[in-house]
Design an enzyme around this catalytic site. Structure first.
Site, mmCIF file in Angstrom:
data_model
loop_
_atom_site.group_PDB
_atom_site.id
_atom_site.type_symbol
_atom_site.label_atom_id
_atom_site.label_comp_id
_atom_site.label_asym_id
_atom_site.label_seq_id
_atom_site.Cartn_x
_atom_site.Cartn_y
_atom_site.Cartn_z
ATOM 1 N N ASP A 104 3.152 -17.280 15.956
ATOM 2 C CA ASP A 104 4.225 -16.860 15.065
ATOM 3 C C ASP A 104 5.356 -17.875 15.006
ATOM 4 O O ASP A 104 5.997 -18.034 13.965
ATOM 5 C CB ASP A 104 4.777 -15.503 15.516
ATOM 6 C CG ASP A 104 5.750 -14.902 14.516
ATOM 7 O OD1 ASP A 104 5.391 -14.823 13.325
ATOM 8 O OD2 ASP A 104 6.867 -14.515 14.920
ATOM 9 N N ARG A 114 0.807 -1.221 0.000
ATOM 10 C CA ARG A 114 0.000 0.000 0.000
ATOM 11 C C ARG A 114 0.840 1.271 0.000
ATOM 12 O O ARG A 114 0.391 2.316 -0.460
ATOM 13 C CB ARG A 114 -0.938 0.016 1.205
ATOM 14 C CG ARG A 114 -2.082 -0.971 1.106
ATOM 15 C CD ARG A 114 -3.008 -0.864 2.308
ATOM 16 N NE ARG A 114 -2.322 -1.199 3.545
ATOM 17 C CZ ARG A 114 -2.899 -1.198 4.746
ATOM 18 N NH1 ARG A 114 -4.170 -0.858 4.861
ATOM 19 N NH2 ARG A 114 -2.223 -1.536 5.829
ATOM 20 N N HIS A 126 7.273 -23.078 13.154
ATOM 21 C CA HIS A 126 8.719 -23.300 13.159
ATOM 22 C C HIS A 126 9.156 -24.355 14.183
ATOM 23 O O HIS A 126 9.889 -25.299 13.865
ATOM 24 C CB HIS A 126 9.459 -21.996 13.467
ATOM 25 C CG HIS A 126 9.240 -20.911 12.461
ATOM 26 N ND1 HIS A 126 8.901 -21.158 11.151
ATOM 27 C CD2 HIS A 126 9.336 -19.563 12.568
ATOM 28 C CE1 HIS A 126 8.791 -20.007 10.502
ATOM 29 N NE2 HIS A 126 9.037 -19.037 11.343
ATOM 30 N N ASP A 174 6.987 -22.699 4.871
ATOM 31 C CA ASP A 174 7.537 -22.306 6.155
ATOM 32 C C ASP A 174 9.009 -22.003 5.884
ATOM 33 O O ASP A 174 9.821 -22.911 5.726
ATOM 34 C CB ASP A 174 7.393 -23.440 7.178
ATOM 35 C CG ASP A 174 7.877 -23.032 8.564
ATOM 36 O OD1 ASP A 174 8.639 -22.052 8.653
ATOM 37 O OD2 ASP A 174 7.509 -23.688 9.544
ATOM 38 N N HIS A 175 9.344 -20.715 5.797
ATOM 39 C CA HIS A 175 10.696 -20.338 5.361
ATOM 40 C C HIS A 175 11.775 -20.838 6.324
ATOM 41 O O HIS A 175 12.942 -20.947 5.945
ATOM 42 C CB HIS A 175 10.808 -18.820 5.203
ATOM 43 C CG HIS A 175 10.550 -18.051 6.471
ATOM 44 N ND1 HIS A 175 9.341 -17.464 6.743
ATOM 45 C CD2 HIS A 175 11.343 -17.796 7.547
ATOM 46 C CE1 HIS A 175 9.398 -16.858 7.924
ATOM 47 N NE2 HIS A 175 10.592 -17.048 8.432
ATOM 48 N N LYS A 209 16.643 -22.975 6.456
ATOM 49 C CA LYS A 209 17.883 -22.752 7.189
ATOM 50 C C LYS A 209 18.791 -23.979 7.092
ATOM 51 O O LYS A 209 18.337 -25.118 7.201
ATOM 52 C CB LYS A 209 17.580 -22.443 8.662
ATOM 53 C CG LYS A 209 16.938 -21.077 8.883
ATOM 54 C CD LYS A 209 16.702 -20.827 10.360
ATOM 55 C CE LYS A 209 16.125 -19.436 10.602
ATOM 56 N NZ LYS A 209 17.105 -18.372 10.331
ATOM 57 N N LYS A 245 3.453 -18.859 6.067
ATOM 58 C CA LYS A 245 2.839 -19.110 7.374
ATOM 59 C C LYS A 245 2.626 -17.788 8.101
ATOM 60 O O LYS A 245 3.343 -16.826 7.848
ATOM 61 C CB LYS A 245 3.698 -20.068 8.187
ATOM 62 C CG LYS A 245 5.045 -19.460 8.673
ATOM 63 C CD LYS A 245 4.912 -18.674 9.955
ATOM 64 C CE LYS A 245 6.124 -17.879 10.275
ATOM 65 N NZ LYS A 245 5.914 -16.935 11.375
ATOM 66 N N GLU A 275 15.241 -14.981 19.792
ATOM 67 C CA GLU A 275 15.164 -13.825 18.902
ATOM 68 C C GLU A 275 16.231 -12.798 19.284
ATOM 69 O O GLU A 275 16.529 -12.594 20.465
ATOM 70 C CB GLU A 275 13.783 -13.169 18.990
ATOM 71 C CG GLU A 275 12.633 -14.087 18.609
ATOM 72 C CD GLU A 275 12.466 -14.237 17.104
ATOM 73 O OE1 GLU A 275 13.295 -13.682 16.358
ATOM 74 O OE2 GLU A 275 11.516 -14.899 16.689
#
Length: 350
Positions: free
Chosen positions: A246, A60, A251, A188-189, A193, A159, A227
């Site tokens: 999340d 946007r 994950h 699911d990125h 990894k 996801k 994180e």
């Protein structure tokens, strides 16, 4: 999810080696700027993209093309190793990169997208939905109405797919009404990894580990995803999701399955997926008093990360000041099968 990821890698490699358009909905979001564009830059640098592959970011925000290219460059420089980021490679990559400001919830905006793409229905188009899941149904419907969902198109769902079983079923039904299943890729990125991909080799190709990979020799298993950033610009999404949706339900459950699954009959997408499902089916439900005893939720307060000040979660941008959304979760789960009976698995993220 892993089956779809494997299919996308296989079919996607072919798709990206021919002329095609890659359209990233949510092009100004963290996923696009931190993950997708750096990954596409690497593919370009390694000469794995056809010379006639266009990358079109959609969001946007009212960016001009050059302003968006500068935004993308700033983030890619931060994400890509210095040795891999060159001015020459970026200049070439930027020529592929276009931007169109559209509101994905407004059907009328897709007419402008159709005009940009042209009427070539033989051209392969990949729609990557790096948006909140509440936009998935609208985007699929609007693409269909605009005549942009032909047989050469594919759609990628990032996801989380919905916020509950019912919402996931509704999304899948809406997507299935427009796109045949073989053209739908649920990603699911996290599975990309390198450490995650090495788990199966560590388990099944290591003659030292495999014989002792069971309850008789293992006291407990800890799976922690720590994180290193605050919520930053994801507040609008994160405050309606939280760490459980999340991270845990996708994950960390994927990691749990890779650690606990039995060896598949074949190392193909469907066989691996089937073994993962068996692990999920063997999970012992957490209910009643177990919820209090085996789960912990928390929320970060003001502090420092990497020497930089981070505000308390409820003062982050686009977060309600009285939010009780969790940014930390710890869960103790058990798998009720012969290999893992009695072994607690501790899943932690935050």
């Amino acid at each position: 999810m892993s089956a779809s990821l494997a299919r996308f890698n296989r079919v996607g490699d072919h798709a990206l080696s021919i002329p095609c358009d890659i359209l990233v909905f949510g092009g100004t979001g963290d996923l696009a700027l931190h993950k997708l564009l750096p990954a596409l830059y690497h593919l370009h640098r390694e000469r794995r993209l056809h010379s006639d592959v266009r990358i079109i970011a959609l969001a946007r925000s009212p960016h001009e093309r050059k302003a968006y290219q500068a935004l993308a460059e700033r983030h890619c420089r931060a994400q890509v190793a210095k040795a891999d980021f060159t001015e020459e490679a970026w200049a070439e990559f930027a020529q592929r990169l276009e931007y169109l400001s559209i509101d994905a919830s407004q059907s009328g905006d897709f007419g402008r997208l159709a005009k940009l793409l042209g009427k070539n229905e033989e051209r392969v188009r990949v729609y990557y939905l790096a948006t909140a899941p509440n936009l998935f149904e609208d985007i699929a419907s609007h693409l269909n109405i605009a005549g942009l969902a032909g047989p050469k198109t594919r759609i990628v769902l990032e996801k989380p797919i919905g916020h509950s079983l019912e919402s996931a079923q509704a999304i899948n039904a809406a997507i299935g009404a427009v796109f045949d299943e073989h053209r739908v890729f649920r990603i699911d990125h996290y599975l990309g990894k390198e450490t995650v991909q090495n788990l199966m080799a560590l388990r099944f190709a290591n003659v030292l580990f495999e014989p002792v990979w069971r309850a008789a020799h293992i006291d407990h298993v800890q799976i922690s995803v720590c994180e290193t950033l605050g919520v930053e610009n994801r507040g609008g999404y994160y405050d309606h999701s939280g760490a459980m949706r999340d991270m845990i339900q996708n994950h960390l459950l994927q990691l749990l399955c890779l650690v606990a699954m039995e060896a598949p009959v074949r190392f193909d997408a469907e066989s691996v997926r089937n073994e993962k499902v068996k692990v999920l089916e063997a999970l012992i439900p957490i209910s009643g008093q177990d919820v209090r005893d085996k789960t912990v939720r928390g929320q970060y307060s003001a502090g420092k990360i990497g020497g930089q000040d981070v505000p308390a979660y409820y003062f982050e941008k686009n977060v309600d000041n009285d939010s009780d959304t969790e940014t930390f979760v710890a869960v103790q789960v058990e798998i009720g099968n012969w290999r893992w009976a009695g072994v607690p698995f501790y899943l932690r993220t935050g």
